[in-house]
Structures are given as structure tokens and as C-alpha cells.
Design a protein around this motif. Structure first.
Motif, PDB file in Angstrom:
ATOM      1  N   TRP A 121      22.901  -4.817  28.226  1.00 48.32           N
ATOM      2  CA  TRP A 121      22.832  -3.133  27.693  1.00 48.32           C
ATOM      3  C   TRP A 121      21.397  -3.092  27.494  1.00 48.32           C
ATOM      4  CZ3 TRP A 121      19.286  -3.898  23.747  1.00 48.32           C
ATOM      5  CH2 TRP A 121      18.545  -5.244  23.726  1.00 48.32           C
ATOM      6  N   VAL A 122      20.617  -4.120  27.908  1.00 51.14           N
ATOM      7  CA  VAL A 122      18.658  -3.142  27.939  1.00 51.14           C
ATOM      8  C   VAL A 122      19.081  -1.996  29.497  1.00 51.14           C
ATOM      9  CG1 VAL A 122      16.567  -3.761  28.875  1.00 51.14           C
ATOM     10  CG2 VAL A 122      17.969  -6.162  27.494  1.00 51.14           C
ATOM     11  N   LEU A 125      19.125   0.495  27.323  1.00 44.53           N
ATOM     12  CA  LEU A 125      18.068   0.912  26.442  1.00 44.53           C
ATOM     13  C   LEU A 125      16.650   1.652  27.089  1.00 44.53           C
ATOM     14  CD1 LEU A 125      15.903   0.775  23.695  1.00 44.53           C
ATOM     15  CD2 LEU A 125      15.581  -1.708  24.799  1.00 44.53           C
ATOM     16  N   LEU A 173      10.986  -4.436  22.639  1.00 46.41           N
ATOM     17  CA  LEU A 173      11.500  -5.719  22.510  1.00 46.41           C
ATOM     18  C   LEU A 173      11.028  -6.676  22.167  1.00 46.41           C
ATOM     19  CD1 LEU A 173      13.956  -5.190  25.969  1.00 46.41           C
ATOM     20  CD2 LEU A 173      15.285  -5.158  23.095  1.00 46.41           C
ATOM     21  N   ALA A 179      19.492  -5.792  15.368  1.00 44.99           N
ATOM     22  CA  ALA A 179      20.579  -5.361  15.952  1.00 44.99           C
ATOM     23  C   ALA A 179      21.481  -4.658  15.272  1.00 44.99           C
ATOM     24  CB  ALA A 179      21.859  -6.852  15.192  1.00 44.99           C
ATOM     25  N   LEU A 182      19.977  -1.790  17.588  1.00 45.45           N
ATOM     26  CA  LEU A 182      20.396  -1.756  18.595  1.00 45.45           C
ATOM     27  C   LEU A 182      21.974  -1.545  19.092  1.00 45.45           C
ATOM     28  CD1 LEU A 182      18.085  -4.723  19.901  1.00 45.45           C
ATOM     29  CD2 LEU A 182      17.556  -2.094  20.124  1.00 45.45           C
ATOM     30  N   GLU A 183      22.814  -1.615  17.804  1.00 45.22           N
ATOM     31  CA  GLU A 183      24.084  -0.888  18.067  1.00 45.22           C
ATOM     32  C   GLU A 183      24.307  -0.512  19.119  1.00 45.22           C
ATOM     33  OE1 GLU A 183      27.757  -1.684  15.824  1.00 45.22           O
ATOM     34  OE2 GLU A 183      26.505  -0.897  14.298  1.00 45.22           O
ATOM     35  N   ARG A 186      23.565  -1.349  22.518  1.00 47.28           N
ATOM     36  CA  ARG A 186      23.997  -2.915  22.811  1.00 47.28           C
ATOM     37  C   ARG A 186      25.770  -2.775  23.961  1.00 47.28           C
ATOM     38  NH1 ARG A 186      21.690  -7.858  20.327  1.00 47.28           N
ATOM     39  NH2 ARG A 186      23.957  -9.025  20.271  1.00 47.28           N
ATOM     40  N   HIS A 187      26.750  -1.949  22.911  1.00 40.09           N
ATOM     41  CA  HIS A 187      27.901  -1.913  23.068  1.00 40.09           C
ATOM     42  C   HIS A 187      28.292  -1.340  23.616  1.00 40.09           C
ATOM     43  CE1 HIS A 187      28.230  -5.416  20.462  1.00 40.09           C
ATOM     44  NE2 HIS A 187      27.532  -4.918  19.692  1.00 40.09           N
TER      45      HIS A 187
END
Length: 263
Positions: A121-122, A125, A173, A179, A182-183, A186-187
């Protein structure tokens, strides 16, 4: 319901607060909007749109005789301008657009190689930070990097650009962001939809969005020997407000539109 563009705006604000190298990004003047973008289809996952670029020099389109090179007809003289976008009284200087669901489903294995040991998932970002890094520190346009000799590199993405983005991602980071913030990265899309039922986002009506537009000069030079053909289509829009924004349901089963004020 998961409001994707609102969540992305919160992430952008958090990045600006935690990473000194992006502290110049002003979330209140950066509009995040979504557009349709099928997973696996060609096209950018995200784009930075600058609304602070200056007006161009006057010019015109022309058609010339293939043999003599003489101009046979031309368009009116015009300049190109950035549209004005004002949302609830606040001028917007930059816009970040994301293609959904493509942004949420991007894999970017080559990009992931730059983040050894970190989860996939990075790469999402990285895409967000990449677009933010395009914003010039003085808000006058898009960032240009200097070469070793001090001259500006005219390339949009010189090698150093990607190295700088990686360093900014790692710096963010290291601050241990929550979290919840970042959701949004992240998904993937299916996971967000399964967790929240619907994935929605702010977008522009009718699939349009603010872009550079043509402004025909009020005073035209006299040129009696060349035919002037007026523009057949509207050259573009000069102004947008919150009235042009709607909320779209990007969930695969439903894609309805409602006014943003009703969200």
C-alpha cells in the motif's frame, strides 16, 4: 459510507503538518476530486493540476499553403488562462485528482522496489506525495528542480524527483501516522467497499473539471489578406464554484450523483 476524497484531504493535511519538506502545501487551497478510472485501464492514477500558472503570450492557430507556406487562414488571436476556482469563498490554487477505482487498486511493483520491506500500500502513499511534490514551494506553479550546475531542469520528472519523493514518504512514515488517517491508502477499492458499503467522492458535474482555457483577445489585429475563422466550440470556462461540485458514488453497483452540500 467512505468519503474517499475527504479522507485523502485529511491525509494531505497530515502529511503537510508532519513533513517539513511539504509544509508549504496549503490544504485549504488544495481541492481533491475524483474522476472515473477503471482498474487496469490506461491513464494516470492521480494528477496535480496547477491553477496559478500565468496567462500565456498572445498567439493564434493558422493554416498554410503546402507549396508556398503562405498563411491561408487563421484563428482569432487569443491567450490561454487558468480558470478561477473558488469554493465557499476560498480561492483554490491546486487540485489533486484521483481515478477511482484505479488509484485504490494500483499495484506499482516497480515503484514498490524503492520501498524494500514495506507493504504494497506504500505505493499509493508514494503517489499522493508525488503529486504534492509537484506543488512549487512559492505556490507560483509546478516545482522545477535545479541541476548540479544551478540551472533549472525543464523535465517534469528528472531522476532526483523520484528520489526526493521516496525520502519524503519515508520521513512521513517515521512520524508514525495514525491508521485512521492512512486508511485511504492502506486498502484497495474492494476492501474499502466491503468495510463501508459505499465509496463516494467529490467530483465535478458532467465529468468536466477546471482546465486552461482560451480567451479571445478583445482587440484583434487587422489582417485583411487572411481569412479569420472563429472558434466553433466554446474555448472553455473561466470560473468554477462549489455549485459545480457533486458527490459521486463510485461503488461498482451504483454511481449516483448528489450535490456536495447534501453529503
Amino acid at each position: 459510507m467512505f468519503h474517499f476524497t475527504d479522507a485523502l484531504s485529511r491525509l494531505i493535511a497530515d502529511i503537510g503538518q508532519r513533513v517539513p519538506g511539504l509544509a508549504h502545501v496549503r490544504p485549504e487551497r488544495t481541492l481533491v476530486f475524483a474522476r472515473r478510472g477503471r482498474t487496469g485501464a490506461d491513464g494516470p492514477n492521480a494528477t496535480c493540476h496547477c491553477l496559478t500558472l500565468p496567462t500565456s503570450e498572445p498567439g493564434y492557430y493558422f493554416w498554410a499553403d503546402a507549396d508556398t507556406g503562405a498563411i491561408t487562414r487563421r484563428s482569432p488571436w487569443f491567450v490561454t488562462r487558468s480558470p478561477e476556482v473558488v469554493v465557499h469563498g476560498t480561492p483554490v490554487e491546486y487540485m489533486i485528482s484521483v481515478g477511482l477505482p484505479r488509484f485504490a487498486d494500483q499495484v506499482g511493483r516497480r515503484k514498490l522496489e524503492r520501498y524494500a520491506g514495506l507493504p504494497p500500500w506504500v505505493v499509493r502513499l508514494d503517489t499522493v506525495v508525488h503529486e504534492l511534490y509537484h506543488i512549487a514551494p512559492d505556490a507560483t506553479g509546478l516545482r522545477q528542480l535545479a541541476r548540479a550546475d544551478g540551472t533549472l531542469d525543464q523535465r517534469t520528472h528528472p531522476p532526483r524527483f523520484f528520489d526526493d519523493v521516496r525520502d519524503l514518504v519515508l520521513a512521513y512514515l517515521e512520524t508514525a501516522p495514525s491508521a485512521d488517517v492512512l486508511e485511504v491508502v492502506r486498502h484497495d477499492f474492494a476492501t474499502l467497499q466491503a468495510r463501508h458499503g459505499h465509496v463516494v467522492g467529490t467530483t465535478f458535474r458532467d465529468g468536466t473539471y477546471p482546465q486552461r482555457y482560451v480567451h479571445v483577445l478583445d482587440t484583434q489585429p487587422s489582417d485583411p489578406d487572411v481569412r479569420v475563422d472563429p472558434f466553433k466550440d466554446t474555448p472553455g470556462r473561466a470560473a468554477f464554484t462549489e455549485a459545480d461540485l457533486v458527490m459521486r458514488d463510485f461503488s461498482r453497483a451504483q454511481r449516483r450523483l448528489v450535490p456536495v452540500c447534501a453529503a
